[in-house]
Design a protein around this motif. Sequence first.
Motif, short mmCIF file in Angstrom:
data_model
loop_
_atom_site.label_atom_id
_atom_site.label_comp_id
_atom_site.label_asym_id
_atom_site.label_seq_id
_atom_site.Cartn_x
_atom_site.Cartn_y
_atom_site.Cartn_z
N TRP A 1 40.26 42.04 32.36
CA TRP A 1 40.69 40.85 33.09
C TRP A 1 42.16 40.59 32.80
O TRP A 1 42.61 40.71 31.65
CB TRP A 1 39.87 39.63 32.67
CG TRP A 1 38.57 39.47 33.38
CD1 TRP A 1 37.35 39.92 32.97
CD2 TRP A 1 38.35 38.79 34.62
NE1 TRP A 1 36.39 39.58 33.89
CE2 TRP A 1 36.97 38.88 34.90
CE3 TRP A 1 39.18 38.11 35.51
CZ2 TRP A 1 36.41 38.32 36.04
CZ3 TRP A 1 38.62 37.55 36.65
CH2 TRP A 1 37.25 37.66 36.91
N ASN B 1 52.16 31.98 38.14
CA ASN B 1 52.90 32.11 39.39
C ASN B 1 53.96 31.03 39.58
O ASN B 1 54.63 31.00 40.59
CB ASN B 1 51.94 32.05 40.59
CG ASN B 1 50.86 33.10 40.52
OD1 ASN B 1 51.11 34.22 40.12
ND2 ASN B 1 49.65 32.73 40.91
N THR C 1 47.02 33.31 38.60
CA THR C 1 46.16 34.25 39.31
C THR C 1 45.42 35.10 38.28
O THR C 1 46.04 35.66 37.38
CB THR C 1 46.97 35.18 40.23
OG1 THR C 1 47.60 34.38 41.24
CG2 THR C 1 46.06 36.20 40.90
N THR D 1 42.95 38.39 37.78
CA THR D 1 42.52 39.62 38.44
C THR D 1 41.39 40.24 37.65
O THR D 1 41.52 40.48 36.44
CB THR D 1 43.68 40.62 38.54
OG1 THR D 1 44.78 40.01 39.23
CG2 THR D 1 43.25 41.87 39.31
N SER D 2 40.25 40.49 38.30
CA SER D 2 39.07 41.00 37.63
C SER D 2 39.18 42.51 37.41
O SER D 2 40.03 43.17 38.02
CB SER D 2 37.82 40.70 38.46
OG SER D 2 37.75 41.57 39.58
N TYR E 1 39.51 42.17 42.11
CA TYR E 1 39.47 40.94 42.89
C TYR E 1 40.35 39.89 42.23
O TYR E 1 40.41 39.79 41.01
CB TYR E 1 38.04 40.43 43.03
CG TYR E 1 37.17 41.35 43.86
CD1 TYR E 1 37.24 41.34 45.24
CD2 TYR E 1 36.30 42.24 43.24
CE1 TYR E 1 36.45 42.20 46.00
CE2 TYR E 1 35.51 43.10 43.99
CZ TYR E 1 35.60 43.08 45.36
OH TYR E 1 34.82 43.93 46.11
N GLN E 2 41.02 39.09 43.06
CA GLN E 2 41.94 38.08 42.55
C GLN E 2 41.43 36.68 42.83
O GLN E 2 40.87 36.41 43.90
CB GLN E 2 43.34 38.27 43.16
CG GLN E 2 44.03 39.56 42.72
CD GLN E 2 45.47 39.63 43.17
OE1 GLN E 2 45.85 39.05 44.18
NE2 GLN E 2 46.29 40.34 42.39
N TYR E 3 41.66 35.80 41.87
CA TYR E 3 41.23 34.41 41.97
C TYR E 3 42.40 33.52 41.59
O TYR E 3 43.05 33.73 40.56
CB TYR E 3 40.03 34.14 41.06
CG TYR E 3 38.87 35.07 41.32
CD1 TYR E 3 37.92 34.76 42.29
CD2 TYR E 3 38.75 36.27 40.63
CE1 TYR E 3 36.86 35.62 42.55
CE2 TYR E 3 37.69 37.14 40.88
CZ TYR E 3 36.75 36.81 41.85
OH TYR E 3 35.71 37.67 42.10
N THR E 4 42.68 32.51 42.42
CA THR E 4 43.79 31.60 42.18
C THR E 4 43.31 30.35 41.46
O THR E 4 42.30 29.74 41.85
CB THR E 4 44.47 31.21 43.51
OG1 THR E 4 44.94 32.39 44.16
CG2 THR E 4 45.64 30.27 43.26
#
Length: 444
Positions: free
Chosen positions: A377, A382, A388, A390-391, A395-398
């Motif tokens: 992970w 930002n 952000t 990133t898995s 996959y990205q999660y904000t």
Amino acid sequence: MTSTIPLLEPDPYVVALKQVADLDRQIAALSAVRAERVTDARNHLHRQAPSDTSTGGPVWSTDRVERVELFTELAQFTRRTEYRAATLIDTSTALVDRLPATLAAVAAGAVSWEHAEVIAKHADGLEGDALTAYDARLAALAAEVNPKQLDRKARAQVELAQPSTAVERAEKAAATRRIYVDPGADGMAYLTLFAPAPEIHAIADRAARLAAGLRAGGDPRSMGHLKLDVLCDLMLNGETSIPGATRGVRGRVHIMVPAMTLLGLGDEAAILRGYGPIDPATAAQLTAEATSWRRILTDPITGRILTTDPRDYRPTARMIDHARLVHPTCVFPGCTVPSERADIDHTEDHAFGGHTTSENLAPLSQGHHKVKHHTRWQIVQNGEDTLTATSPAGYQYTIRPEGRMKPAPKQLITAATTVTTVDAVTTAAAAVTTPEEELDDCPF
């Protein structure tokens, strides 16, 4: 002469009930397929052999890294909590690898996924003939009882299968005891205690006895309300009997109240840290009894917290407070651990040149702090307090800041920017006090 008997129309209520049962069977069958796909995902990840990515401290085993990456990834991808994702993985792999009779019953629609979770949970530790007998017996029982009834039967079956390990299993279960808080609606919340059964039943019994005494004395509250109220009173005002525990410790909450709301000139909701918006009456009651105040400056256009009062904090404390104010909970996707109980992490590792600034600090729960350092992970800042994550699968999660006030009304900003230069000069010339003196009587 012949006569015909008219056909009766089926009762729509009965038809609807049958349709629900049919859908349940279809859902169960799909759950069996899902269990196989979850196990496939585990096997594919296992072949990747993910290893510990940390640069110091205890090294995680490949099995541990693999498990953590799988349930954190699945939790985010399917919008489950990590606990529910881990339960899905454990149940799925138990059915596919160890409980063929139960898996077949689920696939046939005879046993629900809830039943399967119960069977898989109690199968832990069983091996060989004991496991085979348990699987066959519980798969048959599950078709006749509800999951709660099945849970009692499963525990009894395990005791019969391996009575010598009862103490060991009880000790193992006790090690998982925990307490957690879940928000409810309309200013309410749930407090869950997962603890050994004797303690839980003793707590419930004491609450019932105290409530009964109050009720007998004429208290008009219902028994349900009385039991809850006496428990709250005991937990907030009672003293612990655990040796070495500090006495006199009182619970505390943090609430952020907009100045205009505090003065009765605005209607913006106050924010209870770790919960969210609360109603004005509750906010007024809490603030009336507040033991301390801290002034927080916000950008009038964006509502973003700019800084805390420099008179109140040393630089390091100010940066930590900023991180916890803008992110009331751990910033790992889906985590709800309050930032007050979380570590303040350098998003860009300090060992690799990350600076100790507000722009590089964020709260991470102890568990997710380890996940960030030991697995694939990745989390980056930002700007504007947005991150952000990133898995391992890409996959990205904000993660956006929650601790922001509502921006000031546009008309107020417009009025402030149209003040004439003459007025500004006059105001500056007339000022005879320092900024610190002007704030002496400020209540917040």
